[in-house]
Design an enzyme around this catalytic site. Structure first.
Site, mmCIF file in Angstrom:
data_model
loop_
_atom_site.group_PDB
_atom_site.id
_atom_site.type_symbol
_atom_site.label_atom_id
_atom_site.label_comp_id
_atom_site.label_asym_id
_atom_site.label_seq_id
_atom_site.Cartn_x
_atom_site.Cartn_y
_atom_site.Cartn_z
ATOM 1 N N CYS A 7 10.499 18.521 80.056
ATOM 2 C CA CYS A 7 10.009 17.672 81.156
ATOM 3 C C CYS A 7 9.381 16.403 80.585
ATOM 4 O O CYS A 7 9.538 15.320 81.152
ATOM 5 C CB CYS A 7 9.018 18.436 82.028
ATOM 6 N N HIS A 46 12.754 21.031 86.826
ATOM 7 C CA HIS A 46 12.420 22.120 85.901
ATOM 8 C C HIS A 46 12.883 23.475 86.447
ATOM 9 O O HIS A 46 12.504 23.877 87.535
ATOM 10 C CB HIS A 46 10.912 22.173 85.628
ATOM 11 N N ASN A 86 20.655 29.893 75.758
ATOM 12 C CA ASN A 86 19.860 31.026 75.306
ATOM 13 C C ASN A 86 18.850 31.405 76.379
ATOM 14 O O ASN A 86 18.315 30.534 77.066
ATOM 15 C CB ASN A 86 19.133 30.653 74.006
ATOM 16 N N GLY A 92 16.906 34.089 72.143
ATOM 17 C CA GLY A 92 16.580 33.008 71.211
ATOM 18 C C GLY A 92 16.170 31.709 71.893
ATOM 19 O O GLY A 92 16.275 30.632 71.308
ATOM 20 N N HIS A 99 18.659 24.720 79.525
ATOM 21 C CA HIS A 99 19.462 23.730 78.808
ATOM 22 C C HIS A 99 20.753 24.364 78.320
ATOM 23 O O HIS A 99 20.774 25.523 77.929
ATOM 24 C CB HIS A 99 18.692 23.117 77.630
HETATM 25 P P1 5GP Z 1 16.731 26.932 72.408
HETATM 26 O O1 5GP Z 1 16.313 27.478 71.077
HETATM 27 O O2 5GP Z 1 15.613 27.063 73.418
HETATM 28 O O3 5GP Z 1 18.022 27.454 72.926
HETATM 29 O O4 5GP Z 1 17.005 25.392 72.175
HETATM 30 C C1 5GP Z 1 16.002 24.455 72.055
HETATM 31 C C2 5GP Z 1 16.571 23.315 71.274
HETATM 32 O O5 5GP Z 1 15.723 22.199 71.431
HETATM 33 C C3 5GP Z 1 16.655 23.602 69.757
HETATM 34 O O6 5GP Z 1 18.008 23.497 69.338
HETATM 35 C C4 5GP Z 1 15.763 22.518 69.146
HETATM 36 O O7 5GP Z 1 16.293 21.986 67.952
HETATM 37 C C5 5GP Z 1 15.683 21.473 70.242
HETATM 38 N N1 5GP Z 1 14.453 20.720 70.245
HETATM 39 C C6 5GP Z 1 13.188 21.220 70.123
HETATM 40 N N2 5GP Z 1 12.280 20.230 70.226
HETATM 41 C C7 5GP Z 1 12.985 19.081 70.408
HETATM 42 C C8 5GP Z 1 12.596 17.709 70.584
HETATM 43 O O8 5GP Z 1 11.426 17.338 70.598
HETATM 44 N N3 5GP Z 1 13.605 16.806 70.756
HETATM 45 C C9 5GP Z 1 14.921 17.169 70.752
HETATM 46 N N4 5GP Z 1 15.821 16.205 70.913
HETATM 47 N N5 5GP Z 1 15.313 18.450 70.614
HETATM 48 C C10 5GP Z 1 14.361 19.396 70.439
HETATM 49 ZN ZN ZN Z 2 10.574 21.468 82.078
#
Ligand code: 5GP
Ligand code: ZN
Length: 114
Positions: A7, A46, A86, A92, A99
């Site tokens: 967000c 969100h 995920n 994970g 997303h």
């Molecule tokens: P998840 O692990 O929840 O499926 O994916 C979260 C993703 O967000 C991860 O691949 C991580 O690298 C990415 N990520 C985490 N913090 C940031 C950020 O501040 N900026 C960007 N562009 N990606 C982020």
């Molecule tokens: Zn959010």
């Protein structure tokens, strides 16, 4: 107060490398790419994760997936690509804002139980 990282990215409180944006959707490059092309596609509204989706979101889900597909075309991922979402701890999920990961640009590995 909303303390959600994505967000904050939507609200430009945290910078990101945006690759697509419209009224409902934002796509930006993952900060820690797991593939040559690694883009995150998120709803601006969100939603915690795919586990919180319901009938009201049917149109939005379609738009999100089509956005991933359009980006795959834009990045010339004609040899193939992957959509990943995920969910919660075992899935994970580290950011609790729905997303879809677009992964491609090289041969992707298998996945499953770690
Ligand atoms: P998840 O692990 O929840 O499926 O994916 C979260 C993703 O967000 C991860 O691949 C991580 O690298 C990415 N990520 C985490 N913090 C940031 C950020 O501040 N900026 C960007 N562009 N990606 C982020
Ligand atoms: Zn959010």
């Amino acid at each position: 107060m909303n303390n959600c990282l994505f967000c904050k990215i939507i609200n430009n409180e945290i910078p990101s490398e945006k690759v697509y944006e419209d009224g409902e959707i934002l796509a930006f490059k993952d900060i820690n790419p797991a593939a040559p092309v690694h883009i995150l596609v998120i709803p601006k509204k969100h939603i915690d994760g795919a586990d919180e989706l319901n009938q009201e979101h049917t149109e939005l889900i379609g738009k999100l997936i089509l956005t991933v597909k359009h980006l795959a075309e834009e990045y010339n991922l004609d040899k193939g690509w992957r959509i990943v979402t995920n969910i919660k701890e075992h899935g994970g999920q580290t950011v609790r804002h729905l997303h879809f990961h677009l992964l491609g640009g090289g041969q992707l590995g298998d996945f499953g139980l770690r």
